[in-house]
Design an enzyme around this catalytic site. Structure first.
Site, PDB file in Angstrom:
ATOM      1  N   GLY A  13     -50.455 -25.360   1.984  1.00 47.13           N
ATOM      2  CA  GLY A  13     -49.424 -26.278   1.660  1.00 47.13           C
ATOM      3  C   GLY A  13     -50.115 -26.987   1.407  1.00 47.13           C
ATOM      4  O   GLY A  13     -48.986 -28.295   1.499  1.00 47.13           O
ATOM      5  N   SER A  15     -49.594 -27.993  -2.143  1.00 43.78           N
ATOM      6  CA  SER A  15     -48.657 -28.461  -3.681  1.00 43.78           C
ATOM      7  C   SER A  15     -48.472 -29.586  -3.513  1.00 43.78           C
ATOM      8  O   SER A  15     -48.233 -29.392  -4.608  1.00 43.78           O
ATOM      9  CB  SER A  15     -48.451 -26.748  -3.625  1.00 43.78           C
ATOM     10  N   ILE A  18     -46.214 -33.583   2.319  1.00 45.78           N
ATOM     11  CA  ILE A  18     -46.800 -34.352   3.203  1.00 45.78           C
ATOM     12  C   ILE A  18     -48.972 -33.363   3.055  1.00 45.78           C
ATOM     13  O   ILE A  18     -49.870 -33.755   3.522  1.00 45.78           O
ATOM     14  CB  ILE A  18     -47.129 -33.346   4.267  1.00 45.78           C
ATOM     15  N   ASP A  62     -51.602 -15.971   0.867  1.00 46.27           N
ATOM     16  CA  ASP A  62     -50.290 -16.000   2.017  1.00 46.27           C
ATOM     17  C   ASP A  62     -50.830 -15.824   3.619  1.00 46.27           C
ATOM     18  O   ASP A  62     -51.393 -14.833   4.014  1.00 46.27           O
ATOM     19  CB  ASP A  62     -49.088 -15.371   1.960  1.00 46.27           C
ATOM     20  N   VAL A  63     -51.315 -17.310   4.049  1.00 48.67           N
ATOM     21  CA  VAL A  63     -51.891 -16.763   5.209  1.00 48.67           C
ATOM     22  C   VAL A  63     -50.244 -16.348   6.373  1.00 48.67           C
ATOM     23  O   VAL A  63     -50.976 -16.035   7.354  1.00 48.67           O
ATOM     24  CB  VAL A  63     -51.876 -18.590   5.743  1.00 48.67           C
ATOM     25  N   ASN A  89     -51.542 -26.793   7.717  1.00 45.46           N
ATOM     26  CA  ASN A  89     -50.224 -28.267   7.477  1.00 45.46           C
ATOM     27  C   ASN A  89     -49.301 -27.002   6.735  1.00 45.46           C
ATOM     28  O   ASN A  89     -47.757 -27.128   6.533  1.00 45.46           O
ATOM     29  CB  ASN A  89     -50.481 -28.940   6.031  1.00 45.46           C
ATOM     30  N   SER A 150     -44.221 -30.921  14.716  1.00 44.29           N
ATOM     31  CA  SER A 150     -43.727 -31.468  14.020  1.00 44.29           C
ATOM     32  C   SER A 150     -42.970 -32.322  15.537  1.00 44.29           C
ATOM     33  O   SER A 150     -42.772 -31.720  16.017  1.00 44.29           O
ATOM     34  CB  SER A 150     -42.492 -30.829  13.713  1.00 44.29           C
ATOM     35  N   TYR A 163     -38.577 -22.080  13.652  1.00 45.45           N
ATOM     36  CA  TYR A 163     -38.935 -23.476  13.288  1.00 45.45           C
ATOM     37  C   TYR A 163     -39.185 -24.115  14.752  1.00 45.45           C
ATOM     38  O   TYR A 163     -40.769 -25.298  15.258  1.00 45.45           O
ATOM     39  CB  TYR A 163     -38.327 -24.182  12.624  1.00 45.45           C
ATOM     40  N   LYS A 167     -43.406 -24.361  16.012  1.00 42.69           N
ATOM     41  CA  LYS A 167     -44.234 -25.666  15.905  1.00 42.69           C
ATOM     42  C   LYS A 167     -45.089 -26.489  17.504  1.00 42.69           C
ATOM     43  O   LYS A 167     -45.805 -26.720  17.492  1.00 42.69           O
ATOM     44  CB  LYS A 167     -43.476 -27.358  15.508  1.00 42.69           C
TER      45      LYS A 167
END
Length: 258
Positions: A13, A15, A18, A62-63, A89, A150, A163, A167
Site C-alpha cells: 500500500g 502508492s 503513509i 490485490d493482497v 500498510n 490504528s 475497520y 486493525k
C-alpha cells in the site's frame, strides 16, 4: 547473525499517504524498496520516482486475494533477491463510500464492507506475513515485520466497525507472530496512528470537521505521514529488536490507553 547495512524492504500500500512516506524513509537511509500498490499505478509510479537511490521496484497485487499475496512476495524475492523487512500498510481505509454504521446501511452492504476490509486489512497482512516469514526462515536470516494498525482499534469506530475490528485483530496477530517468530530472530511490531494528514484527508481537514480533528490532540494538530514513517523505520531497525510484540501509539496523545 549480523544484519545487513542495506536491507530489502517490501512496503504494501505504498502508492501514497503513509505507505509513500514509509517507502521514502527507508530509501533515504539506503535501503532498497519494493513499492506495492493495488489499483493506483500513477500514484505508485510517483512514489517510485520520489525514492532516493536506485534499484527500487514497483509491483501490483490485490493482497485480499491469497494467491496474489503469495505471488507478490515471490515477485519481490525475484526482483530484489530477497526480503529483509516487511511493512504491512495496505488497507481498505474508511471513507464515505464504505461507511457502514448499523441503522444506516442494509445487510448486503454490511456484509460486503466487512468481507472486503477483513480480506485486505487483516487476512492480506496475515498472508503476506506468512510468505515473508517463510522466506526469512528458509534463508536462516533475521528480519523485521511492522504492521500499520490504528488508534481506532482501541477507541472504537462506530461508523466503520469492520475497520476497527480488522486493525484490532492486526495488532493481536502481530503480537502472536512476535512470539512465534522470536526463535528465528524475526521481530514483529505494530504502530497505531491517530488521524493523519494524508492526501485523501485534506478535504476533511479543510472542512467543518477540521477544527474538531485537530482538537483531539492537546498539540492542536493532526499527525503527519512522515511522523508515522519515522516510527515504522525505528521499529524495523536492529535497535528496536527488543521491542518485538509492541504496539506503538503514534497519535499525539489524542487517545491514551491504560
Amino acid at each position: 547473525m549480523t544484519r545487513p547495512t542495506s536491507r530489502r524492504v517490501l512496503v504494501t500500500g505504498a502508492s501514497r499517504g503513509i505507505g509513500r512516506a514509509v517507502a521514502q524513509a527507508f530509501a533515504a537511509q539506503g535501503d532498497t524498496v519494493a513499492v506495492h500498490y493495488a489499483s493506483s499505478p500513477g500514484d505508485a509510479e510517483q512514489t517510485l520516482a520520489s525514492l532516493a537511490g536506485d534499484g527500487h521496484v514497483l509491483l501490483q497485487a490485490d493482497v485480499g486475494d491469497p494467491d496474489a499475496a503469495r505471488r507478490l512476495v515471490e515477485d519481490v524475492v525475484e526482483a530484489l533477491g530477497g526480503v529483509d523487512v516487511l511493512v504491512n500498510n495496505a488497507a481498505v481505509a474508511p471513507g464515505t463510500a464504505n461507511r457502514h454504521r448499523i441503522g444506516e446501511v442494509g445487510y448486503e452492504a454490511w456484509q460486503t464492507t466487512w468481507r472486503r476490509m477483513i480480506d485486505v486489512d487483516l487476512l492480506g497482512a496475515a498472508n503476506v506475513t506468512y510468505c515473508v516469514a517463510d522466506h526469512l526462515i528458509g534463508r536462516g536470516v533475521p528480519g523485521s515485520i511492522v504492521n500499520v494498525g490504528s488508534r481506532g482499534a482501541f477507541r472504537g469506530e462506530p461508523d466503520f466497525p469492520a475497520y476497527g475490528a480488522a486493525k484490532a485483530a492486526l495488532h493481536a496477530f502481530g503480537q502472536s507472530m512476535a512470539v512465534a517468530l522470536a526463535p528465528h530472530d524475526i521481530s514483529v511490531t505494530s504502530v497505531a496512528p491517530g488521524f493523519v494528514a494524508t492526501e485523501r484527508q485534506l478535504e476533511k481537514l479543510d472542512g467543518p470537521a477540521g477544527d474538531e480533528l485537530r482538537a483531539q490532540s492537546p498539540h492542536g494538530r493532526v499527525g503527519t505521514a512522515e511522523e508515522v514513517a519515522a516510527a515504522v523505520v525505528y521499529l524495523a531497525s536492529p535497535a528496536a529488536a527488543w521491542s518485538t510484540g509492541a504496539v506503538l501509539d503514534v497519535n499525539g496523545a489524542s487517545y491514551l490507553r491504560t
